[in-house]
Design a protein around this motif. Structure first.
Motif, short mmCIF file in Angstrom:
data_model
loop_
_atom_site.label_atom_id
_atom_site.label_comp_id
_atom_site.label_asym_id
_atom_site.label_seq_id
_atom_site.Cartn_x
_atom_site.Cartn_y
_atom_site.Cartn_z
N CYS A 118 0.79 -1.04 0.23
CA CYS A 118 0.00 -0.31 -0.33
C CYS A 118 1.18 1.42 -0.10
O CYS A 118 2.04 1.09 0.98
CB CYS A 118 -0.61 0.13 1.53
SG CYS A 118 -2.00 -1.56 0.78
N ARG A 125 -2.79 9.53 2.30
CA ARG A 125 -3.14 11.15 0.91
C ARG A 125 -2.90 11.85 1.07
O ARG A 125 -4.12 12.65 1.56
CB ARG A 125 -3.89 9.70 0.12
CG ARG A 125 -4.27 8.84 0.33
CD ARG A 125 -4.02 7.75 -1.55
NE ARG A 125 -3.84 6.31 -1.21
CZ ARG A 125 -2.88 5.61 -0.59
NH1 ARG A 125 -1.90 6.25 -0.03
NH2 ARG A 125 -2.98 4.07 -1.01
N HIS A 129 -16.94 3.41 -9.23
CA HIS A 129 -15.01 4.04 -9.12
C HIS A 129 -14.51 2.27 -9.04
O HIS A 129 -14.61 1.54 -8.44
CB HIS A 129 -14.02 4.69 -8.07
CG HIS A 129 -13.16 4.34 -8.49
ND1 HIS A 129 -12.38 5.60 -9.35
CD2 HIS A 129 -11.27 4.22 -7.91
CE1 HIS A 129 -10.78 5.59 -9.51
NE2 HIS A 129 -10.47 5.06 -8.48
N CYS A 154 -5.89 0.82 -10.13
CA CYS A 154 -4.66 1.47 -10.22
C CYS A 154 -3.65 1.35 -9.35
O CYS A 154 -2.57 1.19 -9.08
CB CYS A 154 -5.31 2.36 -7.63
SG CYS A 154 -5.51 1.15 -7.47
N TRP A 175 -1.99 -1.08 -7.51
CA TRP A 175 -1.80 -1.65 -6.45
C TRP A 175 -2.86 -2.42 -5.39
O TRP A 175 -2.38 -3.76 -4.17
CB TRP A 175 -0.98 -0.84 -5.04
CG TRP A 175 -2.55 0.21 -4.56
CD1 TRP A 175 -2.11 1.23 -4.90
CD2 TRP A 175 -3.20 -0.08 -3.15
NE1 TRP A 175 -3.71 2.53 -4.18
CE2 TRP A 175 -3.64 1.39 -2.93
CE3 TRP A 175 -3.73 -0.87 -2.22
CZ2 TRP A 175 -4.80 1.46 -2.02
CZ3 TRP A 175 -3.81 -0.78 -1.50
CH2 TRP A 175 -4.78 0.77 -1.36
N THR A 176 -4.10 -2.34 -5.19
CA THR A 176 -5.40 -2.89 -4.91
C THR A 176 -4.87 -4.82 -5.34
O THR A 176 -5.20 -5.63 -4.61
CB THR A 176 -6.45 -2.18 -4.95
OG1 THR A 176 -6.63 -2.39 -7.28
CG2 THR A 176 -6.54 -1.34 -4.14
N CYS A 184 -7.95 4.70 -3.60
CA CYS A 184 -7.39 4.17 -4.92
C CYS A 184 -6.15 5.08 -5.19
O CYS A 184 -5.27 4.17 -5.06
CB CYS A 184 -8.20 3.58 -5.16
SG CYS A 184 -10.02 2.37 -5.32
N GLU A 185 -6.13 5.62 -5.37
CA GLU A 185 -5.68 6.57 -6.03
C GLU A 185 -4.40 7.45 -5.35
O GLU A 185 -4.63 8.74 -4.60
CB GLU A 185 -6.18 7.83 -6.78
CG GLU A 185 -7.34 7.00 -7.80
CD GLU A 185 -6.86 5.78 -8.82
OE1 GLU A 185 -5.49 6.20 -9.00
OE2 GLU A 185 -7.83 5.11 -9.30
N SER A 192 -2.08 9.57 -6.05
CA SER A 192 -1.86 10.21 -6.91
C SER A 192 -2.93 11.61 -6.94
O SER A 192 -3.32 11.50 -7.02
CB SER A 192 -0.52 10.28 -8.25
OG SER A 192 -1.48 10.14 -8.74
N GLY A 228 -4.76 11.33 -10.66
CA GLY A 228 -5.71 9.78 -9.99
C GLY A 228 -6.39 10.46 -9.37
O GLY A 228 -8.01 10.31 -9.66
N ARG A 229 -6.31 10.87 -8.96
CA ARG A 229 -7.85 11.48 -7.61
C ARG A 229 -8.44 12.33 -8.27
O ARG A 229 -9.31 11.89 -8.46
CB ARG A 229 -7.10 12.34 -6.45
CG ARG A 229 -6.75 10.95 -5.40
CD ARG A 229 -6.52 11.42 -4.15
NE ARG A 229 -5.80 13.24 -3.84
CZ ARG A 229 -4.40 12.35 -3.77
NH1 ARG A 229 -3.90 10.89 -3.49
NH2 ARG A 229 -3.58 13.14 -3.27
N GLY A 282 -10.66 10.35 -11.38
CA GLY A 282 -11.24 9.84 -10.74
C GLY A 282 -12.70 9.85 -9.62
O GLY A 282 -13.72 9.91 -10.79
#
Length: 386
Positions: free
Chosen positions: A50, A73, A200, A205, A207-208, A351-352, A354, A357-358, A361
């Motif tokens: 993570c 985050r 979403h 992403c 890593w999940t 999830c995101e 960066s 990325g956010r 999304g």
């Protein structure tokens, strides 16, 4: 005067053997911490995967009194593994009280978001999670009681099983599976389901997906993750990924063949998984948050958790309160919309890793919301005839 609570933030790999021993002891002796998500093994594995992972070590007078694994985050703090972590809280002895608000204050979080907090705290709203607790006499006794209480429902599932067999061939279930290719297949099906629903895609992403593989590939003596799969004839009709520790089995990611929904393959797989896992010694089967209608026919126990967002006072709090005030004027629908939007944003943010990325999304979420709102407006109102 009680000793002042202090915190040290460390990487999970810096946790020493004595601290890990404390952690393991508390998660086996504190009844509130029986979920696999509280185990040291979960934190050890998840922290390698993570982004932004860390562990808060709480002390009083230099003595360790608790741990809280989390991820950052930006200025926001979330439980480690969010948005997939269903339970979280301070890992501590049963008589040690460290509140949600204290955690947020000591971590200096701009925002601490917890959808399933177990432990003390006053912020947020209570939610229910649901479980099956097997009687000492085992699965057959549980099923007999459920079938007596909800005869119509379970007779219908027995008919569904016969229909599945008549259409495709004998039904069989395999459990304890750790096949990476099967897990990739499950994840791809789940991701497609998220996209069809306008939600979403938590696996986009990367890593999940890696987290589920890491949990499955690193079994410990009393902790692990695995899958169960149902076949009818030669056709794979349902798969479910679960996390387990001690006698606790947590259903996590289920998928089934949509064209066979009339035969309820996902529900049949859950029943067969309980039967097989109960024979292996599992006693608590956790279905997570209540909501899906089928769960009421299964569960015989509940646990209260807390969904909350603790925000640092300041501009962010003022703006948040103003937005909430606007939504509140719409009444009940506004409250439901607020909760829905908060959960959707929490998922995107978790999830995101960066900011790009956010933002991406969030843009997709807005387009989805606008599309759904437009569709509702185009749908003519139903007129009741008497």
């Amino acid at each position: 005067m009680p000793e002042t609570l202090q915190v040290e933030i460390i990487k999970a790999e810096a946790t020493d053997a004595a601290a890990i021993a404390l952690w393991r002891d508390w998660t086996t002796t504190n009844p509130s911490l029986q979920s696999p998500y509280f185990r040291w093994d979960y934190t050890d594995i998840a922290a390698r995967v993570c982004p932004g992972a860390a562990v808060a070590v709480f002390r009083r007078g230099g003595r360790i009194v608790g741990f809280f694994p989390f991820q950052k985050r930006g200025g926001s703090v979330q439980p480690l593994g969010a948005p997939m972590n269903d339970y979280h809280g301070v890992i501590a002895a049963e008589d040690e009280i460290i509140t949600l608000e204290e955690v947020a204050h000591l971590l200096k979080a701009r925002r601490l978001n917890v959808p399933g907090w177990i432990g003390a705290g006053e912020t947020g709203q209570a939610r229910e999670t649901v479980q099956v607790v097997m009687p000492d006499s085992g699965f057959d006794a549980w099923y007999a009681e459920r079938r007596s209480t909800f005869g119509k429902y379970f007779k219908d599932k027995e008919r569904a099983r016969r229909s599945l067999e008549n259409e495709l061939g004998p039904v069989r279930v395999e459990h304890g599976l750790r096949d990476p290719a099967l897990l990739d297949h499950l994840i791809d099906l789940k991701a497609a389901q998220y996209r069809r629903s306008g939600l979403h895609d938590i696996f986009a992403c990367g890593w999940t997906r890696d987290l589920l593989h890491a949990l499955m590939e690193t079994p410990a003596p009393d902790f692990g993750a695995s899958m169960a799969a149902m076949y009818a004839g030669e056709k794979l009709v349902a798969v479910e990924f679960s996390l387990h520790a001690g006698g606790h089995h947590h259903f996590w990611f289920p998928v089934y063949e949509p064209s066979l929904s009339r035969c309820s393959p996902g529900i049949l797989l859950s029943m067969d998984t309980m039967r097989l896992a109960a024979a292996d010694g599992f006693r608590v089967f956790d279905f997570g948050f209540e909501g899906e209608s089928y769960k009421k026919y299964f569960v015989n126990a509940r646990q209260t958790v807390r969904e909350a967002v603790v925000m640092r006072p300041g501009l962010a709090q003022v703006l948040g309160d103003a937005a909430v005030g606007v939504l509140d004027r719409t009444g009940t629908r506004g409250e439901a919309l607020r909760a829905s939007l908060r959960r959707r944003w929490s998922t995107i943010e978790a999830c995101e890793a960066s900011s790009v990325g956010r933002l991406r999304g969030a843009a997709v979420a807005v387009r989805s919301a606008v599309h759904k709102a437009a569709a509702r407006k185009r749908t003519p109102a139903r007129v009741a005839h008497v």
